[in-house]
Design an enzyme around this catalytic site. Sequence first.
Site, PDB file in Angstrom:
ATOM      1  N   LYS A  74       0.854  -0.956   0.018  1.00  0.00           N
ATOM      2  CA  LYS A  74       0.446   0.209   0.090  1.00  0.00           C
ATOM      3  C   LYS A  74       0.671   1.190  -0.129  1.00  0.00           C
ATOM      4  O   LYS A  74       1.804   1.250   0.829  1.00  0.00           O
ATOM      5  CB  LYS A  74      -0.697   0.423   1.212  1.00  0.00           C
ATOM      6  CG  LYS A  74      -2.226   1.017   1.432  1.00  0.00           C
ATOM      7  CD  LYS A  74      -2.793   1.060   2.071  1.00  0.00           C
ATOM      8  CE  LYS A  74      -3.769   2.058   2.495  1.00  0.00           C
ATOM      9  NZ  LYS A  74      -4.382   1.984   3.778  1.00  0.00           N
ATOM     10  N   SER A 149      -9.840   2.062   2.671  1.00  0.00           N
ATOM     11  CA  SER A 149      -8.649   2.461   1.812  1.00  0.00           C
ATOM     12  C   SER A 149      -8.092   1.861   1.244  1.00  0.00           C
ATOM     13  O   SER A 149      -7.809   1.709  -0.046  1.00  0.00           O
ATOM     14  CB  SER A 149      -8.113   3.304   3.141  1.00  0.00           C
ATOM     15  OG  SER A 149      -7.748   2.611   3.876  1.00  0.00           O
ATOM     16  N   SER A 173      -9.927  -0.530   6.591  1.00  0.00           N
ATOM     17  CA  SER A 173      -9.281  -0.149   5.350  1.00  0.00           C
ATOM     18  C   SER A 173      -8.821  -1.553   5.058  1.00  0.00           C
ATOM     19  O   SER A 173      -8.194  -1.468   3.557  1.00  0.00           O
ATOM     20  CB  SER A 173      -8.661   0.394   5.042  1.00  0.00           C
ATOM     21  OG  SER A 173      -8.618   2.182   5.148  1.00  0.00           O
TER      22      SER A 173
END
Length: 486
Positions: A74, A149, A173
């Site tokens: 990420k 997210s 997330s």
Amino acid sequence: MGIAAWREQLRKGEVSARELTDQHLARITAVEPEVHAYLEITAERARADADRIDAARAAGDALPALAGIPLAIKDNLCTQGIRTTCSSRMLEHFVPPYESTVTERLWQAGAVLLGKTNLDEFAMGSSTETSAFGPSRNPWNPERVPGGSSGGSAAAVAAGECVAALGSDTGGSIRQPAAFCGVVGFKPTYGRVSRWGLVAFASSLDQVGPFTSSVADTAELLQVIAGEDPRDSTCLKAPVPDYGAALQQPVRGLRVGLIKECFEQQGLDPQIKATVMAAAGQLEALGCELVEVSCPRFNAGIATYYVIAPSEASANLARYDGVKYGYRTSDAASLAEMTARSRSEGFGDEVKRRILIGTYALSAGYVDAYYKKAQQVRTLIRRDFDAAFSGVDVLLTPTTPTTAFAFGAHAEDPLAMYLADLLTIPANLAGLPAISVPCGFDPQGLPIGLQLIGNVLAEERVLQVAHQYEQAAQVLKQRPDAALVP
Ligand code: GLN
């Protein structure tokens, strides 16, 4: 194929690390135009790392646990020399001078970096729609969001663009995008995994964790990233157990608590409720005892989180002032104007909304009414969990109230987007480990996730129950066709 199987093939020389990396790079080339899971693909570095692993093997060196396994990270985890943008214009050109602890441990274990994945700006969102670089799409149906997210990480695993990925989870997330994309996503206990090098969103909630296609692979990654780190004062010193060994323990006799409040939610899709109840039935068939438990303050989680998280975010994001790092406006007459304009131009709407809410909640005269009150409610939520865990080994809920929604579904109503975090947020507020595992599909062919929550540092228990369920249910064997899911 899982990490253990790849490791075996690599060891025997049936596949080389270079081939494994090239296969994934080819897959990325084929599907990225539709999925857009990655913000940056580090092909050259990946091939060089893979070649080094192959050379080590040829030289007869013992290979570390994740040797040659291609991963995606990420883009809010710092990677030295590789851009780390947080999907924000503010950090569009930021190249970290240091490596995060978790990624450093992965590279030491021989893993190969394929690239950095898309997210909602500064991890604020549930769909990747707040990314300054465009959203990712759900491989099960590209008209739907992948969740967020960490939507890029979830989509990359689901689309076969990496073997596994890392994400971060502040209010859901990791688990919510895992549920939306039909993969496994795990948020460890607060402090189990170092956050050194994770760009801070809400520091009392943030935790790093893996996305994988099986619970066994989650255990593999957790084994490498978990454990004490002198560079993160919130990182726990507790020894790291053998997570792989825990998976094999039978679940017979364990008590599984179904949180009543979760199943009574108004917005809970009846199809999800039925599928998750069926999954609970499967655990019962494996010898678990199902117990109804109540966490009376569970539903207060959303309101509590949306005071605490923006408050901490407003403090953490104060560092982006146009001076120290990140975006700086091109012309300003004074220092104050430079800071104001840099922030107005560098941050997107959702980030600004959070900063404004947080600054308000922390301001003199309001801090007691909002921030302090929220911290008190947080304690009550934690106590509800403590009471529940006095009678059960693990708690079970759906991961999300709906399956993956369409792009723009909540565009006019940020509150509706926030409400979708209802089932994942309480585990963050209480610091508990929680996993999402696929448990079925809705009539449109979209994946449904089952959430298992454990007590503090009960990672082994959560992984064990999730693994035994996954092995018994074999959910993905009955999966619908989806062009972008291999
Ligand atoms: N969707 C939640 C939010 O927008 C959670 C995000 C996260 O866990 N990073 O804050």
